[in-house]
Write a protein that holds these residues in place. Structure first.
Motif, short mmCIF file in Angstrom:
data_model
loop_
_atom_site.label_atom_id
_atom_site.label_comp_id
_atom_site.label_asym_id
_atom_site.label_seq_id
_atom_site.Cartn_x
_atom_site.Cartn_y
_atom_site.Cartn_z
N LEU A 277 -6.43 8.56 3.19
CA LEU A 277 -6.06 7.15 3.01
C LEU A 277 -6.07 6.47 4.38
O LEU A 277 -5.36 6.87 5.30
CB LEU A 277 -4.66 7.06 2.39
CG LEU A 277 -4.09 5.66 2.22
CD1 LEU A 277 -4.88 4.84 1.19
CD2 LEU A 277 -2.62 5.71 1.80
N TYR B 294 -5.98 2.87 4.74
CA TYR B 294 -5.27 1.60 4.74
C TYR B 294 -4.72 1.34 3.35
O TYR B 294 -5.43 1.52 2.36
CB TYR B 294 -6.25 0.49 5.15
CG TYR B 294 -5.73 -0.90 4.99
CD1 TYR B 294 -4.83 -1.45 5.90
CD2 TYR B 294 -6.14 -1.70 3.91
CE1 TYR B 294 -4.34 -2.74 5.73
CE2 TYR B 294 -5.66 -2.98 3.75
CZ TYR B 294 -4.76 -3.49 4.66
OH TYR B 294 -4.29 -4.76 4.49
N LYS B 295 -3.46 0.94 3.29
CA LYS B 295 -2.89 0.57 1.98
C LYS B 295 -2.49 -0.90 2.02
O LYS B 295 -1.53 -1.27 2.71
CB LYS B 295 -1.69 1.47 1.65
CG LYS B 295 -1.22 1.29 0.23
CD LYS B 295 -0.20 2.34 -0.18
CE LYS B 295 0.22 2.06 -1.62
NZ LYS B 295 1.38 2.77 -2.05
N LYS C 48 -1.80 -4.71 -0.18
CA LYS C 48 -0.82 -5.04 -1.22
C LYS C 48 -1.32 -4.65 -2.61
O LYS C 48 -0.52 -4.36 -3.49
CB LYS C 48 -0.50 -6.54 -1.18
CG LYS C 48 0.20 -6.96 0.12
CD LYS C 48 0.87 -8.31 -0.04
CE LYS C 48 1.43 -8.81 1.28
NZ LYS C 48 0.38 -9.47 2.09
N LYS D 101 -4.79 -2.98 -2.91
CA LYS D 101 -5.92 -2.04 -2.80
C LYS D 101 -5.61 -0.96 -1.77
O LYS D 101 -4.90 -1.22 -0.80
CB LYS D 101 -7.19 -2.76 -2.32
CG LYS D 101 -7.87 -3.62 -3.36
CD LYS D 101 -9.29 -4.00 -2.94
CE LYS D 101 -9.41 -4.66 -1.60
NZ LYS D 101 -8.67 -5.90 -1.45
N SER D 102 -6.18 0.22 -2.02
CA SER D 102 -6.09 1.29 -1.03
C SER D 102 -7.51 1.63 -0.59
O SER D 102 -8.43 1.64 -1.41
CB SER D 102 -5.44 2.54 -1.64
OG SER D 102 -4.12 2.23 -2.02
N TYR E 221 -9.98 4.39 1.29
CA TYR E 221 -10.08 5.80 1.65
C TYR E 221 -11.37 6.08 2.42
O TYR E 221 -12.39 5.41 2.20
CB TYR E 221 -10.09 6.68 0.39
CG TYR E 221 -8.81 6.60 -0.40
CD1 TYR E 221 -7.78 7.51 -0.18
CD2 TYR E 221 -8.64 5.63 -1.38
CE1 TYR E 221 -6.59 7.44 -0.91
CE2 TYR E 221 -7.46 5.55 -2.12
CZ TYR E 221 -6.44 6.45 -1.87
OH TYR E 221 -5.27 6.38 -2.60
N ARG F 160 -5.41 -1.04 -7.10
CA ARG F 160 -4.19 -0.51 -7.71
C ARG F 160 -3.61 -1.52 -8.73
O ARG F 160 -4.08 -2.65 -8.84
CB ARG F 160 -3.16 -0.18 -6.63
CG ARG F 160 -3.65 0.83 -5.57
CD ARG F 160 -2.46 1.37 -4.78
NE ARG F 160 -1.52 0.35 -4.42
CZ ARG F 160 -1.59 -0.39 -3.31
NH1 ARG F 160 -2.56 -0.20 -2.44
NH2 ARG F 160 -0.68 -1.32 -3.08
#
Ligand code: 5GP
Length: 243
Positions: free
Chosen positions: A8, A10-11, A13, A15-16, A18, A31
């Motif tokens: 991972l 970057y997370k 608000k 979307k993540s 990879y 998400r």
């Protein structure tokens, strides 16, 4: 097909991002989280990520077919896409065809007032500073874009606005405004991030009802039904335009 997700990176608000096995490609996973007012209001709704993924995948593909360079490469499953790795530029570029949201609060526009020509404005993307408005001189002084790139971003945003406004008109919806983000790949400015109901305002042409994140922001009703309706309209359009 399910893709093996890497580290991972970057997370955000909703979307993540990879790592993938390729250095120049990333996996963006939409998400089910939804937030508003800089994260002050937040929730999770099962399936929301799939609606925004469906809209984003469609719009990136549609824009590519209309000559706009985007980071979109391919869909992997119903909420994940492989995208080109970009050096993101920390700007939120906003195009408006009607006055709504923050500009009605800040300036003496009437809600829904037509803006012709469209208004493009830019915010500096920095949650801690509350995404402050930024002007062209500040963008250049901060070395975020060169003057030539600024012109390119503006022209590309106007082009995207024309393409998407015409598309939504066919769907019986008004594209009131939207926010996009750009990055660089090999020195070229490319559209990144997402284009979804989270990042635009869409009003029904007849009733002026919202079909976007404002339904969630201002508790105007069932936002999942609103998002579902937009995706349904996109799918109907796709079905009727199949070669
Ligand atoms: P406003 O400036 O009125 O709050 O927003 C203008 C448009 O840009 C709206 O369609 C809004 O959804 C979108 N927008 C502004 N800031 C953000 C942001 O931080 N994230 C997302 N997803 N959309 C934004």
């Amino acid at each position: 097909m399910k893709m093996q997700t890497g580290e991972l990176l970057y997370k955000g608000k909703a979307k993540s991002i990879y790592r993938t096995e390729k250095d120049d490609e990333l996996l963006a996973v939409f998400r089910d989280d939804i937030t508003a007012f800089n994260g002050e209001k937040k929730d999770e709704f099962a399936g929301k990520g799939e609606y925004n993924f469906a809209a984003s995948a469609f719009f990136f593909d549609f824009l590519e077919k209309n000559g706009v360079k985007t980071h979109y490469l391919r869909a992997v499953d119903e909420r994940s896409m492989v995208v080109s790795k970009l050096d993101m530029i920390p700007l939120e570029v906003i195009a408006r065809n009607r006055a709504a949201g923050s500009i009605v609060k800040k300036f003496p526009f009437k809600e829904g007032q037509i803006l012709n020509p469209p208004v493009i404005s830019t915010d500096y993307k920095d949650d801690e500073r509350g995404d402050p408005p930024i002007n062209d001189d500040l963008v250049v002084a901060l070395c975020l874009l060169t003057p030539d790139e600024l012109m390119n971003v503006r022209e590309t945003t106007l082009k995207i606005n024309r393409i998407l406004s015409d598309f939504f008109e066919e769907l019986g919806l008004i594209l009131v405004d939207f926010k996009i983000e750009f990055g660089r790949k090999d020195g070229i400015i490319v559209l990144g991030d997402e284009i979804s109901m989270d990042s635009m305002r869409l009003w029904d042409r007849e009733t002026m009802e919202s079909f976007d994140k404002d339904v969630y922001r201002y508790d105007k009703g069932d936002f999942m039904s609103a998002y579902a309706r937009v995706v349904e309209k996109i799918n109907q359009w796709k079905d009727s335009h199949m070669e």
